[in-house]
Scaffold this motif. Structure first.
Motif, short mmCIF file in Angstrom:
data_model
loop_
_atom_site.label_atom_id
_atom_site.label_comp_id
_atom_site.label_asym_id
_atom_site.label_seq_id
_atom_site.Cartn_x
_atom_site.Cartn_y
_atom_site.Cartn_z
N GLU A 111 0.84 -1.21 0.00
CA GLU A 111 0.00 0.00 0.00
C GLU A 111 0.87 1.27 0.00
OE1 GLU A 111 -2.97 -0.16 3.11
OE2 GLU A 111 -3.23 2.01 2.98
N ILE A 112 1.95 1.23 0.78
CA ILE A 112 2.84 2.41 0.85
C ILE A 112 3.43 2.69 -0.54
CG2 ILE A 112 4.98 3.33 1.85
CD1 ILE A 112 4.20 1.71 4.43
N TYR A 113 3.86 1.62 -1.23
CA TYR A 113 4.38 1.81 -2.61
C TYR A 113 3.31 2.45 -3.48
CZ TYR A 113 8.83 -0.73 -2.39
OH TYR A 113 10.11 -1.12 -2.12
N SER A 137 4.82 -1.45 9.85
CA SER A 137 4.26 -2.05 11.08
C SER A 137 3.27 -1.08 11.71
CB SER A 137 5.37 -2.37 12.10
OG SER A 137 6.20 -3.38 11.60
N LEU A 138 3.60 0.22 11.69
CA LEU A 138 2.69 1.21 12.29
C LEU A 138 1.39 1.32 11.48
CD1 LEU A 138 2.25 3.36 14.47
CD2 LEU A 138 3.51 4.99 13.04
N LEU A 139 1.53 1.22 10.17
CA LEU A 139 0.32 1.26 9.34
C LEU A 139 -0.56 0.04 9.64
CD1 LEU A 139 -0.99 3.02 7.19
CD2 LEU A 139 0.25 1.77 5.43
N TRP A 140 0.09 -1.10 9.87
CA TRP A 140 -0.65 -2.33 10.23
C TRP A 140 -1.42 -2.09 11.53
CZ3 TRP A 140 -1.29 -5.64 14.24
CH2 TRP A 140 -1.93 -6.86 13.98
N ILE A 141 -0.76 -1.47 12.51
CA ILE A 141 -1.42 -1.20 13.80
C ILE A 141 -2.62 -0.30 13.57
CG2 ILE A 141 -1.13 0.14 15.95
CD1 ILE A 141 0.08 -2.56 16.31
N LYS A 142 -2.45 0.74 12.75
CA LYS A 142 -3.56 1.67 12.53
C LYS A 142 -4.78 0.93 11.97
CE LYS A 142 -4.94 5.94 10.41
NZ LYS A 142 -4.82 6.85 9.31
N LYS A 143 -4.50 -0.01 11.04
CA LYS A 143 -5.62 -0.70 10.39
C LYS A 143 -6.20 -1.83 11.24
CE LYS A 143 -4.63 -1.69 6.09
NZ LYS A 143 -3.82 -1.86 4.89
N ASN A 144 -5.33 -2.52 11.97
CA ASN A 144 -5.78 -3.74 12.64
C ASN A 144 -5.99 -3.60 14.14
OD1 ASN A 144 -5.55 -5.96 10.43
ND2 ASN A 144 -3.76 -4.65 10.20
N LYS A 197 1.23 11.48 3.97
CA LYS A 197 0.59 10.88 2.79
C LYS A 197 0.11 9.45 3.06
CE LYS A 197 2.34 13.19 -1.27
NZ LYS A 197 3.54 13.31 -2.05
N VAL A 198 0.87 8.70 3.85
CA VAL A 198 0.42 7.33 4.09
C VAL A 198 -0.61 7.29 5.22
CG1 VAL A 198 2.46 6.20 3.15
CG2 VAL A 198 2.38 6.67 5.57
N GLY A 199 -0.97 8.44 5.76
CA GLY A 199 -2.07 8.53 6.73
C GLY A 199 -1.63 8.34 8.16
N LEU A 200 -0.34 8.56 8.44
CA LEU A 200 0.13 8.39 9.83
C LEU A 200 0.37 9.76 10.47
CD1 LEU A 200 2.48 5.34 9.20
CD2 LEU A 200 0.23 5.33 10.32
N ASN A 201 0.39 9.76 11.78
CA ASN A 201 0.48 11.01 12.52
C ASN A 201 1.94 11.45 12.71
OD1 ASN A 201 0.35 13.07 14.35
ND2 ASN A 201 -1.07 12.04 15.74
N PRO A 202 2.36 12.58 12.12
CA PRO A 202 3.76 13.01 12.24
C PRO A 202 4.16 13.34 13.68
CG PRO A 202 2.48 14.64 11.01
CD PRO A 202 1.57 13.49 11.29
N ASP A 203 3.18 13.63 14.54
CA ASP A 203 3.51 13.98 15.94
C ASP A 203 4.05 12.79 16.73
OD1 ASP A 203 2.56 16.45 15.37
OD2 ASP A 203 0.57 16.11 16.24
N PHE A 204 3.88 11.60 16.17
CA PHE A 204 4.38 10.40 16.87
C PHE A 204 5.91 10.35 16.88
CE2 PHE A 204 0.56 7.44 15.67
CZ PHE A 204 -0.25 8.15 16.53
#
Ligand code: ADP
Ligand code: 5SP
Length: 501
Positions: A111-113, A137-144, A197-204
């Motif tokens: 998905e990131i690609y 891995s973080l994107l997986w956590i967000k989704k799952n 762009k990949v939907g993750l929080n930059p503040d992390f």
């Protein structure tokens, strides 16, 4: 005399050393732990267990050396790379860390690609998007596990959690940040646009510093837990490959380390970041300020041997394993092992590659399996060396490192398969030494990493030399090794799809 402490948070164990300012190791303590494999392809470790193990090693090494904690002038870290530690508002881990050998984020990597495109990945991240790295891995956590994602305050790399426990400060360093896939390698800063762009929080993402910068001091609470003196300066340290390379004196082009730890790595320093056309090697920031590293990564090196020993054989001692390997002739009488037990990075970047014994006959015994695993791991290192050749990386000296370098027979196999002289350095615990050196530079004991290495690290003058006849034979075996993956790739992928019934 003043002392430095180096802590290496590995995948199989944590090691803590006390080194004096001349580089002499005064004491080492080690505590092992396991990976939690809840499902096939998963790999997790609990940061609380890491901390407990670190505390035990610090207490043990202080006790056994009798060195007063006030004489420890600085502490540095080395740590397993890429993993995802998630901490909440109270700076506590929310769940076990997803570590580098985890493969659950295959879909997220794809998905990131598709969101940012291969060319941008190549330009900014300079590394393949691969399972087990922090970003997918973080994107997986967000989704799952959205209930976990909601609680995240900061994401850290494994060793950063230990530094947080010691100092109360959140942060990371360039070497580890550059190996998350959320980092702009060329410009040495977080790739915030890409993260958004990949939907993750930059503040992390925490602040990033040089490995030699001082992160804080040991707190009163941490001092009570560990026996360290409150106020002891703590530097940021770095990812294990960068720290290991410092402990091996790899601070200028031409020197290459060959590591057989849990994973396998071929590592060298480069003055400018370069990216292999297909991103089959890694390009990360190095701990020597203003430099980068090029690395070939194999996912199951020492892990292949420990898998064989623990799960198939009956927990033999290393002395028995090495003795059995010596009894078998080069080539393991036609037995070939592909060490792709958790997929492979260099050169295939294929999380569906699978481990294989090819060529089994009734004549083969456990001794053959052992030798063939050792040979397969070194063929995998050779793949990286070949890739370095194609990138015109200067390679004058090869230095063996990691647990595998303790085995004479494995060193002999390295010399013959690579057809190179293989050296070792005087320091035994290279990653801890690298970590202690960064602490020494941070507190001003040494002028620079390079000058510390010149004083402390010595290459043993006598290398392990190849035997031309054996090297020629292995060269033929290597061609078979390479074609074994090509010929079985499709089958590996079909089998990977059949992992879940
Ligand atoms: N004496 C030995 N003989 C052969 N292999 C060894 C020996 N000691 C360690 N190893 C190998 O090294 C691996 C551990 O390497 P190490 O560098 O300590 O790991 P890590 O840093 O990943 O925790 C083991 O899995 C094993 O395969
Ligand atoms: O994945 C990598 C490097 O890309 C490894 O370096 C891990 O960081 C773990 O290393 P070891 O525990 O095998 O030393």
């Amino acid at each position: 005399m003043s002392y430095l402490m180096g802590i290496d948070l590995g995948t199989s164990s944590v090691k803590t050393v006390i080194m004096d300012e001349n580089g002499s190791i005064k004491g080492t303590a080690q505590q092992s732990y396991e990976m939690m494999i809840e499902k096939s392809g998963y790999a997790e470790q609990d940061p609380n267990f890491w901390w407990e193990a670190v505390v035990r090693t610090i207490k043990q090494v202080l006790n056994e050396t009798g060195i007063h904690s006030k004489k420890i002038n600085g502490i540095g870290f080395s740590g397993q790379m890429h993993g995802l530690v998630m901490i909440d508002q109270n700076l506590l881990p929310i769940r076990p860390a997803i570590i580098w050998s985890d493969q659950r984020s295959r879909k997220e990597a794809a998905e990131i690609y598709s969101i940012i495109g291969r060319e941008t990945v190549k330009k900014i991240v300079m590394n393949s998007i691969f399972t087990g790295f922090q970003l997918p891995s973080l994107l997986w956590i967000k989704k799952n596990e959205p209930f976990v994602y909601e609680k995240i305050n900061k994401v850290l790399l494994p060793k950063d959690y230990i530094r947080l426990k010691l100092t109360g400060e959140c942060g990371t360093d360039f070497t580890d940040a550059s190996a998350t896939l959320a980092f702009d390698i060329q410009n040495r800063k977080w790739a915030f646009d890409l993260i958004k762009k990949v939907g993750l929080n930059p503040d992390f993402y925490p602040e990033v510093h040089e490995s030699i910068d001082i992160a804080g001091q040991v707190t009163v609470k941490a001092a009570e837990e560990t026996g360290l003196a409150p106020g002891t300066p703590v530097v940021y340290g770095g990812g294990d490959q960068s720290m290991q390379s410092i402990g091996n004196g790899i601070v200028k082009p031409g020197q290459v380390s060959l590591t057989i730890g849990t994973g396998g790595q071929t590592f060298s320093i480069i003055p400018e970041p370069i990216c292999e056309t297909e991103m089959r090697t890694h390009t990360f920031c190095h701990a020597v300020p203003g430099t980068w590293s090029i690395m070939g990564a194999n996912l199951a090196a020492g892990l292949s041997l420990s898998w064989l020993n623990k799960k198939i054989l009956s927990n033999l001692s290393y002395a028995e394993i090495n003795e059995l390997a010596k009894q078998v002739t080069p080539g393991s009488e036609g037995l070939l092992f592909l060490p792709y037990l958790s997929g492979e990075r260099t050169p295939h970047m294929d999380d569906s590659a699978r481990g294989t014994f090819l060529g089994l006959t009734l004549n083969h015994s456990k001794a053959h399996l052992i030798r063939s695993v050792m040979e397969g791991v070194v063929f995998a290192l050779k793949d990286s060396v070949e890739m370095f050749h194609s990138l015109n990386i200067k390679m004058d000296t090869f230095i063996a490192s990691g647990g595998g370098a303790r085995s004479d027979i494995w060193l002999n196999i390295q010399a013959n398969i690579l057809n190179k002289e293989i050296y070792k350095v005087n320091q035994l615990e290279q990653a801890c030494t690298g970590a202690a050196i960064t602490a020494g530079v941070g507190i001003g004991k040494y002028d620079s990493i390079q000058s510390a290495c010149e004083t402390i690290i010595r290459i043993n003058p006598e290398p392990v030399r190849p035997d031309p006849a054996v090297a020629g034979f292995y060269n033929e075996m290597y061609e078979l090794y390479k074609s074994a993956y090509v010929q079985n790739k499709q089958l590996f992928h079909q089998l990977a799809m059949k992992q879940d019934f």
